[in-house]
Design a protein around this motif. Structure first.
Motif, PDB file in Angstrom:
ATOM      1  N   ILE A  51       0.877  -1.230   0.020  1.00 15.04           N
ATOM      2  CA  ILE A  51      -0.079  -0.064   0.046  1.00 15.04           C
ATOM      3  C   ILE A  51       0.918   1.133   0.110  1.00 15.04           C
ATOM      4  CG2 ILE A  51      -1.922   1.150   1.259  1.00 15.04           C
ATOM      5  CD1 ILE A  51      -2.719  -1.568   2.303  1.00 15.04           C
ATOM      6  N   GLN A  52       1.870   1.278   0.638  1.00 12.53           N
ATOM      7  CA  GLN A  52       2.977   2.346   0.872  1.00 12.53           C
ATOM      8  C   GLN A  52       3.495   2.616  -0.722  1.00 12.53           C
ATOM      9  OE1 GLN A  52       4.797   1.017   4.579  1.00 12.53           O
ATOM     10  NE2 GLN A  52       5.129   3.143   4.773  1.00 12.53           N
ATOM     11  N   ARG A  53       3.938   1.520  -1.244  1.00 15.95           N
ATOM     12  CA  ARG A  53       4.263   1.576  -2.624  1.00 15.95           C
ATOM     13  C   ARG A  53       3.494   2.229  -3.493  1.00 15.95           C
ATOM     14  NH1 ARG A  53       7.505   3.108  -6.177  1.00 15.95           N
ATOM     15  NH2 ARG A  53       7.968   1.783  -7.761  1.00 15.95           N
ATOM     16  N   LEU A  54       2.195   1.645  -3.510  1.00 10.02           N
ATOM     17  CA  LEU A  54       0.921   2.444  -4.290  1.00 10.02           C
ATOM     18  C   LEU A  54       0.928   3.858  -4.169  1.00 10.02           C
ATOM     19  CD1 LEU A  54      -1.383   2.258  -6.182  1.00 10.02           C
ATOM     20  CD2 LEU A  54      -2.770   1.712  -4.231  1.00 10.02           C
ATOM     21  N   CYS A  55       1.255   4.364  -2.906  1.00 13.58           N
ATOM     22  CA  CYS A  55       1.203   5.821  -2.365  1.00 13.58           C
ATOM     23  C   CYS A  55       2.330   6.523  -3.264  1.00 13.58           C
ATOM     24  CB  CYS A  55       1.168   6.051  -0.963  1.00 13.58           C
ATOM     25  SG  CYS A  55      -0.059   5.460   0.063  1.00 13.58           S
ATOM     26  N   GLU A  56       3.525   5.808  -3.035  1.00 10.11           N
ATOM     27  CA  GLU A  56       4.567   6.387  -3.833  1.00 10.11           C
ATOM     28  C   GLU A  56       4.562   6.722  -5.295  1.00 10.11           C
ATOM     29  OE1 GLU A  56       8.132   3.906  -2.979  1.00 10.11           O
ATOM     30  OE2 GLU A  56       8.051   4.419  -0.688  1.00 10.11           O
ATOM     31  N   MET A  57       3.803   5.401  -5.939  1.00  7.42           N
ATOM     32  CA  MET A  57       3.614   5.311  -7.399  1.00  7.42           C
ATOM     33  C   MET A  57       2.575   6.415  -7.679  1.00  7.42           C
ATOM     34  SD  MET A  57       3.571   1.132  -7.730  1.00  7.42           S
ATOM     35  CE  MET A  57       3.475   1.243  -9.657  1.00  7.42           C
ATOM     36  N   LEU A  58       1.511   6.554  -6.908  1.00  2.00           N
ATOM     37  CA  LEU A  58       0.340   7.403  -7.059  1.00  2.00           C
ATOM     38  C   LEU A  58       1.016   9.035  -7.163  1.00  2.00           C
ATOM     39  CD1 LEU A  58      -2.742   7.616  -7.621  1.00  2.00           C
ATOM     40  CD2 LEU A  58      -2.849   7.727  -5.042  1.00  2.00           C
ATOM     41  N   VAL A  59       1.730   9.186  -6.164  1.00  2.00           N
ATOM     42  CA  VAL A  59       2.253  10.619  -6.050  1.00  2.00           C
ATOM     43  C   VAL A  59       3.271  10.834  -7.174  1.00  2.00           C
ATOM     44  CG1 VAL A  59       3.836  12.077  -4.677  1.00  2.00           C
ATOM     45  CG2 VAL A  59       1.743  11.039  -3.338  1.00  2.00           C
ATOM     46  N   ASP A  60       3.949   9.959  -7.553  1.00  2.00           N
ATOM     47  CA  ASP A  60       5.254  10.090  -8.544  1.00  2.00           C
ATOM     48  C   ASP A  60       4.342  10.506  -9.739  1.00  2.00           C
ATOM     49  OD1 ASP A  60       7.162   9.748  -6.732  1.00  2.00           O
ATOM     50  OD2 ASP A  60       7.608   7.778  -7.443  1.00  2.00           O
ATOM     51  N   TYR A  61       3.286   9.398  -9.999  1.00  2.00           N
ATOM     52  CA  TYR A  61       2.607   9.709 -11.301  1.00  2.00           C
ATOM     53  C   TYR A  61       1.968  11.049 -11.746  1.00  2.00           C
ATOM     54  CZ  TYR A  61      -0.731   9.071 -15.207  1.00  2.00           C
ATOM     55  OH  TYR A  61      -1.682   9.193 -16.440  1.00  2.00           O
ATOM     56  N   VAL A  62       1.229  11.438 -10.411  1.00  2.00           N
ATOM     57  CA  VAL A  62       0.529  12.953 -10.420  1.00  2.00           C
ATOM     58  C   VAL A  62       1.700  14.023 -10.550  1.00  2.00           C
ATOM     59  CG1 VAL A  62      -0.569  14.352  -8.909  1.00  2.00           C
ATOM     60  CG2 VAL A  62      -1.351  11.953  -9.261  1.00  2.00           C
ATOM     61  N   SER A  63       2.789  13.727  -9.936  1.00  2.00           N
ATOM     62  CA  SER A  63       3.716  14.926  -9.939  1.00  2.00           C
ATOM     63  C   SER A  63       4.340  14.905 -11.443  1.00  2.00           C
ATOM     64  CB  SER A  63       4.977  14.601  -8.985  1.00  2.00           C
ATOM     65  OG  SER A  63       4.553  14.582  -7.636  1.00  2.00           O
ATOM     66  N   VAL A  64       4.740  13.822 -12.113  1.00  2.00           N
ATOM     67  CA  VAL A  64       5.164  13.932 -13.389  1.00  2.00           C
ATOM     68  C   VAL A  64       4.094  14.439 -14.410  1.00  2.00           C
ATOM     69  CG1 VAL A  64       5.676  12.528 -15.356  1.00  2.00           C
ATOM     70  CG2 VAL A  64       6.740  11.941 -13.335  1.00  2.00           C
ATOM     71  N   GLY A  65       2.851  14.205 -14.156  1.00  2.50           N
ATOM     72  CA  GLY A  65       1.790  14.885 -14.961  1.00  2.50           C
ATOM     73  C   GLY A  65       1.989  16.529 -14.710  1.00  2.50           C
ATOM     74  N   HIS A  66       1.771  16.835 -13.526  1.00 10.00           N
ATOM     75  CA  HIS A  66       1.755  18.455 -13.372  1.00 10.00           C
ATOM     76  C   HIS A  66       3.030  18.835 -13.709  1.00 10.00           C
ATOM     77  CE1 HIS A  66      -2.000  19.007 -11.719  1.00 10.00           C
ATOM     78  NE2 HIS A  66      -1.929  17.831 -10.932  1.00 10.00           N
ATOM     79  N   PHE A  67       4.270  18.516 -13.397  1.00  2.90           N
ATOM     80  CA  PHE A  67       5.517  19.138 -13.521  1.00  2.90           C
ATOM     81  C   PHE A  67       6.164  18.766 -14.636  1.00  2.90           C
ATOM     82  CE2 PHE A  67       4.463  19.033  -8.675  1.00  2.90           C
ATOM     83  CZ  PHE A  67       4.170  20.469  -8.806  1.00  2.90           C
ATOM     84  N   GLY A  68       5.713  18.241 -15.503  1.00  2.00           N
ATOM     85  CA  GLY A  68       6.376  17.853 -16.560  1.00  2.00           C
ATOM     86  C   GLY A  68       5.442  17.600 -17.801  1.00  2.00           C
ATOM     87  N   VAL A  69       4.847  16.809 -17.962  1.00  2.00           N
ATOM     88  CA  VAL A  69       3.850  16.370 -19.232  1.00  2.00           C
ATOM     89  C   VAL A  69       2.951  17.624 -19.321  1.00  2.00           C
ATOM     90  CG1 VAL A  69       2.129  14.817 -20.171  1.00  2.00           C
ATOM     91  CG2 VAL A  69       3.757  13.832 -18.608  1.00  2.00           C
ATOM     92  N   TYR A  70       2.154  17.928 -18.454  1.00  2.00           N
ATOM     93  CA  TYR A  70       1.102  19.153 -18.893  1.00  2.00           C
ATOM     94  C   TYR A  70       1.769  20.383 -19.232  1.00  2.00           C
ATOM     95  CZ  TYR A  70      -1.789  15.899 -15.872  1.00  2.00           C
ATOM     96  OH  TYR A  70      -2.408  14.932 -15.247  1.00  2.00           O
ATOM     97  N   GLU A  71       2.722  20.801 -18.519  1.00  2.00           N
ATOM     98  CA  GLU A  71       3.921  21.894 -19.068  1.00  2.00           C
ATOM     99  C   GLU A  71       4.280  21.657 -20.432  1.00  2.00           C
ATOM    100  OE1 GLU A  71       6.906  22.063 -16.127  1.00  2.00           O
ATOM    101  OE2 GLU A  71       5.665  22.855 -14.554  1.00  2.00           O
TER     102      GLU A  71
END
Length: 156
Positions: free
Chosen positions: A50-70
Motif C-alpha cells: 500500500i505504501q508503494r502504491l502511495c509512492e507510485m500515485l504521487v510520482d505519477y501525479v507529479s510527473v503529470g503536473h510538473f512535466g507532461v502538462y507543461e
C-alpha cells in the motif's frame, strides 16, 4: 525551412519520450491498484504494498503536473493552437480535483502507522481512488490526443 523542421523534431521528439515513460508509469500504477484491490481482506502485512502504491500515485501525479502538462501546453502555444489551449484550460481543473483525491489517499496511507490505523477503510479508499484515477486518465488522454498528436505530424 529545413532547419526549422529539424529544430521542431529535436524539440518535440523528446515530448514523445516523456509521454511514453509517463504512460508506462500509468500502466504500472494501474497494475498496482488492481493487485491491491485483489488482496481481499487487508492486514498489516499488506502495508508495504500500500505504501508503494502511495509512492507510485504521487510520482505519477507529479510527473503529470510538473512535466507532461507543461510540455503539452508549451507545444500548443508554440503551434498557436488556440483550440488545444482552450481544452487545456477546460480540463486542468478536472485533473486538479483528481490530484486532490490522490494526495488525500497518500496522506491517509503513506506510513505504516497511518495505513494500519485505517485498514478497515482501505477497500472504500482504493475503490474511490481507482474511479477518480480512471477519470483522470480519460482527461489526460484527451490532452495527449489534442495537444500532442495533432502536432506530431507538423514536426515529422
Amino acid at each position: 525551412m529545413l532547419e526549422r523542421c529539424k529544430s521542431a523534431q529535436e524539440r518535440w521528439g523528446g515530448v514523445h519520450e516523456i509521454i511514453d515513460r509517463w504512460l508506462l508509469q500509468r500502466r504500472q500504477l494501474i497494475e498496482a491498484l488492481v493487485t491491491i484491490k485483489g488482496l481481499g481482506e487487508y492486514t498489516p502485512t499488506d502495508t508495504p504494498k500500500i505504501q508503494r502504491l502511495c509512492e507510485m500515485l504521487v510520482d505519477y501525479v507529479s510527473v503529470g503536473h510538473f512535466g507532461v502538462y507543461e510540455q503539452l501546453a508549451l507545444e500548443a502555444k508554440d503551434f498557436n493552437d488556440t483550440g488545444a489551449l482552450a481544452l487545456f484550460k477546460k480540463l486542468m481543473p478536472e485533473i486538479e480535483s483528481t490530484t486532490e483525491v490522490a494526495i488525500e489517499f497518500n496522506d491517509k496511507y503513506d506510513t505504516k502507522e497511518h495505513c494500519n490505523a485505517q485498514l478497515e477503510e482501505l477497500p472504500f479508499s482504493i475503490q474511490t481512488v481507482s474511479v477518480v484515477m480512471a477519470e483522470r486518465f480519460g482527461f489526460e488522454d484527451q490532452l495527449i490526443e489534442r495537444l500532442h498528436h495533432a502536432h506530431s505530424e507538423k514536426t515529422a
